[in-house]
Design a protein around this motif. Structure first.
Motif, PDB file in Angstrom:
ATOM      1  N   PRO A  56     -50.681   2.074 -26.830  1.00 49.79           N
ATOM      2  CA  PRO A  56     -51.661   0.882 -26.936  1.00 49.79           C
ATOM      3  C   PRO A  56     -51.105  -0.448 -27.441  1.00 49.79           C
ATOM      4  O   PRO A  56     -51.630  -1.363 -27.250  1.00 49.79           O
ATOM      5  N   ASP A  57     -50.118  -0.071 -28.409  1.00 55.34           N
ATOM      6  CA  ASP A  57     -49.451  -1.317 -28.929  1.00 55.34           C
ATOM      7  C   ASP A  57     -48.093  -1.412 -28.797  1.00 55.34           C
ATOM      8  O   ASP A  57     -47.308  -2.249 -29.681  1.00 55.34           O
ATOM      9  N   GLY A  58     -47.501  -0.911 -27.737  1.00 50.15           N
ATOM     10  CA  GLY A  58     -46.218  -1.125 -27.622  1.00 50.15           C
ATOM     11  C   GLY A  58     -45.498  -0.151 -26.714  1.00 50.15           C
ATOM     12  O   GLY A  58     -46.181   0.808 -25.971  1.00 50.15           O
ATOM     13  N   SER A  59     -44.569   0.199 -26.304  1.00 56.33           N
ATOM     14  CA  SER A  59     -43.678   1.003 -25.364  1.00 56.33           C
ATOM     15  C   SER A  59     -42.820   1.877 -26.198  1.00 56.33           C
ATOM     16  O   SER A  59     -42.191   1.784 -27.021  1.00 56.33           O
ATOM     17  N   GLY A  60     -43.151   3.394 -25.517  1.00 53.15           N
ATOM     18  CA  GLY A  60     -42.436   4.553 -26.339  1.00 53.15           C
ATOM     19  C   GLY A  60     -40.802   4.121 -25.913  1.00 53.15           C
ATOM     20  O   GLY A  60     -40.090   4.905 -26.599  1.00 53.15           O
ATOM     21  N   LEU A  61     -40.516   3.408 -24.749  1.00 49.65           N
ATOM     22  CA  LEU A  61     -39.180   3.285 -24.489  1.00 49.65           C
ATOM     23  C   LEU A  61     -38.541   2.474 -25.592  1.00 49.65           C
ATOM     24  O   LEU A  61     -37.480   2.746 -26.221  1.00 49.65           O
ATOM     25  N   ASN A  62     -39.099   1.491 -25.979  1.00 50.64           N
ATOM     26  CA  ASN A  62     -38.677   0.408 -27.042  1.00 50.64           C
ATOM     27  C   ASN A  62     -38.593   1.202 -28.633  1.00 50.64           C
ATOM     28  O   ASN A  62     -37.632   0.951 -29.114  1.00 50.64           O
ATOM     29  N   LEU A  63     -39.440   1.911 -28.616  1.00 50.15           N
ATOM     30  CA  LEU A  63     -39.266   2.937 -29.819  1.00 50.15           C
ATOM     31  C   LEU A  63     -38.265   3.524 -29.913  1.00 50.15           C
ATOM     32  O   LEU A  63     -37.599   3.773 -30.815  1.00 50.15           O
ATOM     33  N   ALA A  64     -37.995   4.394 -28.767  1.00 50.85           N
ATOM     34  CA  ALA A  64     -36.841   5.311 -28.807  1.00 50.85           C
ATOM     35  C   ALA A  64     -35.632   4.531 -28.897  1.00 50.85           C
ATOM     36  O   ALA A  64     -34.694   4.877 -29.622  1.00 50.85           O
ATOM     37  N   ARG A  65     -35.370   3.321 -28.265  1.00 55.12           N
ATOM     38  CA  ARG A  65     -34.160   2.542 -28.436  1.00 55.12           C
ATOM     39  C   ARG A  65     -34.136   2.013 -29.965  1.00 55.12           C
ATOM     40  O   ARG A  65     -32.950   1.962 -30.315  1.00 55.12           O
ATOM     41  N   GLU A  66     -35.007   1.539 -30.445  1.00 57.73           N
ATOM     42  CA  GLU A  66     -35.001   1.199 -31.835  1.00 57.73           C
ATOM     43  C   GLU A  66     -34.490   2.150 -32.564  1.00 57.73           C
ATOM     44  O   GLU A  66     -33.631   1.850 -33.632  1.00 57.73           O
ATOM     45  N   LEU A  67     -34.983   3.240 -32.671  1.00 58.05           N
ATOM     46  CA  LEU A  67     -34.643   4.618 -33.364  1.00 58.05           C
ATOM     47  C   LEU A  67     -33.009   4.660 -33.377  1.00 58.05           C
ATOM     48  O   LEU A  67     -32.249   5.035 -34.243  1.00 58.05           O
ATOM     49  N   ARG A  68     -32.750   4.577 -32.059  1.00 62.53           N
ATOM     50  CA  ARG A  68     -31.205   5.145 -31.745  1.00 62.53           C
ATOM     51  C   ARG A  68     -30.240   3.939 -32.327  1.00 62.53           C
ATOM     52  O   ARG A  68     -29.432   4.227 -32.947  1.00 62.53           O
ATOM     53  N   GLN A  69     -30.766   2.683 -32.065  1.00 66.40           N
ATOM     54  CA  GLN A  69     -29.901   1.531 -32.786  1.00 66.40           C
ATOM     55  C   GLN A  69     -30.083   1.521 -34.353  1.00 66.40           C
ATOM     56  O   GLN A  69     -28.912   1.124 -34.742  1.00 66.40           O
ATOM     57  N   GLU A  70     -30.842   2.375 -34.867  1.00 72.34           N
ATOM     58  CA  GLU A  70     -30.984   2.418 -36.268  1.00 72.34           C
ATOM     59  C   GLU A  70     -30.151   3.766 -36.635  1.00 72.34           C
ATOM     60  O   GLU A  70     -30.095   3.901 -37.961  1.00 72.34           O
ATOM     61  N   GLY A  71     -29.585   4.279 -35.692  1.00 70.66           N
ATOM     62  CA  GLY A  71     -28.734   5.615 -36.026  1.00 70.66           C
ATOM     63  C   GLY A  71     -29.459   6.804 -36.144  1.00 70.66           C
ATOM     64  O   GLY A  71     -28.738   7.847 -36.619  1.00 70.66           O
ATOM     65  N   SER A  72     -30.735   6.825 -36.051  1.00 76.07           N
ATOM     66  CA  SER A  72     -31.479   8.191 -35.595  1.00 76.07           C
ATOM     67  C   SER A  72     -30.867   9.084 -34.658  1.00 76.07           C
ATOM     68  O   SER A  72     -30.735   8.745 -33.440  1.00 76.07           O
ATOM     69  N   ASP A  73     -30.728  10.397 -35.008  1.00 77.98           N
ATOM     70  CA  ASP A  73     -30.217  11.491 -34.027  1.00 77.98           C
ATOM     71  C   ASP A  73     -31.293  12.300 -33.743  1.00 77.98           C
ATOM     72  O   ASP A  73     -30.884  13.472 -33.025  1.00 77.98           O
ATOM     73  N   THR A  74     -32.596  12.049 -34.152  1.00 77.14           N
ATOM     74  CA  THR A  74     -33.658  13.091 -33.894  1.00 77.14           C
ATOM     75  C   THR A  74     -33.941  13.156 -32.532  1.00 77.14           C
ATOM     76  O   THR A  74     -33.991  12.094 -31.605  1.00 77.14           O
ATOM     77  N   PRO A  75     -33.686  14.413 -31.738  1.00 79.56           N
ATOM     78  CA  PRO A  75     -33.914  14.561 -30.611  1.00 79.56           C
ATOM     79  C   PRO A  75     -35.278  14.123 -30.046  1.00 79.56           C
ATOM     80  O   PRO A  75     -36.240  14.145 -30.704  1.00 79.56           O
ATOM     81  N   ILE A  76     -35.376  13.456 -29.050  1.00 77.16           N
ATOM     82  CA  ILE A  76     -36.600  12.998 -28.267  1.00 77.16           C
ATOM     83  C   ILE A  76     -36.866  13.409 -26.853  1.00 77.16           C
ATOM     84  O   ILE A  76     -36.173  13.485 -26.154  1.00 77.16           O
ATOM     85  N   LEU A  77     -38.189  14.024 -26.591  1.00 74.66           N
ATOM     86  CA  LEU A  77     -38.746  14.216 -25.538  1.00 74.66           C
ATOM     87  C   LEU A  77     -39.752  13.232 -24.771  1.00 74.66           C
ATOM     88  O   LEU A  77     -40.819  12.884 -25.717  1.00 74.66           O
ATOM     89  N   MET A  78     -39.453  12.482 -24.074  1.00 75.62           N
ATOM     90  CA  MET A  78     -40.360  11.329 -23.405  1.00 75.62           C
ATOM     91  C   MET A  78     -41.422  12.024 -22.627  1.00 75.62           C
ATOM     92  O   MET A  78     -41.120  13.063 -21.892  1.00 75.62           O
ATOM     93  N   ILE A  79     -42.700  11.746 -22.659  1.00 73.88           N
ATOM     94  CA  ILE A  79     -43.776  12.385 -21.916  1.00 73.88           C
ATOM     95  C   ILE A  79     -44.483  11.284 -21.204  1.00 73.88           C
ATOM     96  O   ILE A  79     -44.824   9.885 -21.912  1.00 73.88           O
ATOM     97  N   THR A  80     -44.465  11.266 -19.822  1.00 78.37           N
ATOM     98  CA  THR A  80     -44.996  10.103 -19.288  1.00 78.37           C
ATOM     99  C   THR A  80     -45.666  10.811 -17.702  1.00 78.37           C
ATOM    100  O   THR A  80     -45.490  11.902 -17.438  1.00 78.37           O
TER     101      THR A  80
END
Length: 229
Positions: A56-80
């Motif tokens: 409702p307040d943003g894109s999951g794609l952007n969140l995934a991108r931000e987490l990766r840019q910050e160095g997070s290696d937590t596995p992500i499963l996108m649901i859509t």
């Protein structure tokens, strides 16, 4: 068992997913929007994130991108709900490890999450062994002296945790945190029931380790001579 973050704004849909994953023994935290997910993902240690693309307040794609840019290696499963090739490519390019489209099949979801969590596990610790008991967490399989043991998902998670901490007393509070969801009533007899069932199955297979109740404290899987409580 894995600690997962589920980011989904549809509460009913989120509860259905959480119920399915709890059956596998996972602990699942919920976040309903971008801001909540952002705080949880950066402030908590998760073995995997299930992330809805549309929030409702943003894109999951952007969140995934931000987490990766910050160095997070937590596995992500996108649901859509979008299953076009372009949508899949966008999700993977944003940093997702896998992509799953709605509606979700419970068994496929569980399998995908198992694969997701395996990517998180450091090499060399997916198989645990103690006193003839071998637990393969990647395959979710347990054997005693080479014989397969039939275990319910929660029993498997409980056994894996006890084998990992063999010869150490595990407190009920620790089991609540690591094996059950923390929302479980500490005074519930659910833990005792599962321990009793697991103890019975160990005896059926003549396992050398015994599962001992340490009264007032917790439980221990041991090769010692202490009698079961």
């Amino acid at each position: 068992m894995a600690k997962l973050l589920l980011v989904e704004d549809d509460r009913m849909f989120a509860e259905l997913i959480r119920h399915a994953l709890r059956e596998e023994g996972h602990s699942v935290d919920l976040a309903a929007d971008y801001a909540e997910a952002r705080g949880a993902a950066t402030g908590g240690e998760y073995d995997g994130i299930l992330l809805d693309v549309t929030l409702p307040d943003g894109s999951g794609l952007n969140l995934a991108r931000e987490l990766r840019q910050e160095g997070s290696d937590t596995p992500i499963l996108m649901i859509t709900g979008n299953d076009g090739p372009r949508d899949v490519v966008q999700g993977l390019d944003a940093g997702a490890d896998d992509y799953l489209t709605k509606p979700l099949d419970d068994e496929i979801l569980k399998a995908r999450v198992r694969a997701l969590v395996r990517r998180r596990e450091p090499k060399g610790i997916s198989t645990l062994a103690f006193g003839g008991i071998v637990v393969d967490r990647a395959m979710r399989r347990a054997t005693i002296d080479g014989q397969r043991v039939s275990l319910a998902p929660r029993e498997f998670t409980l056994l894996a945790f006890l084998v990992e901490h063999a010869e150490h007393v595990v407190a009920r509070a620790e089991l609540l945190e690591k094996v059950w969801d923390l929302s479980l009533d500490p005074n519930s007899n659910v833990i005792d029931v599962h321990v009793a069932r697991l103890r019975g199955k160990l005896r059926e297979h003549n396992a050398q380790p015994t599962l001992v109740t340490v009264r007032g404290t917790g439980y221990v899987l041991t090769l010692g001579a202490r009698a079961d409580g």
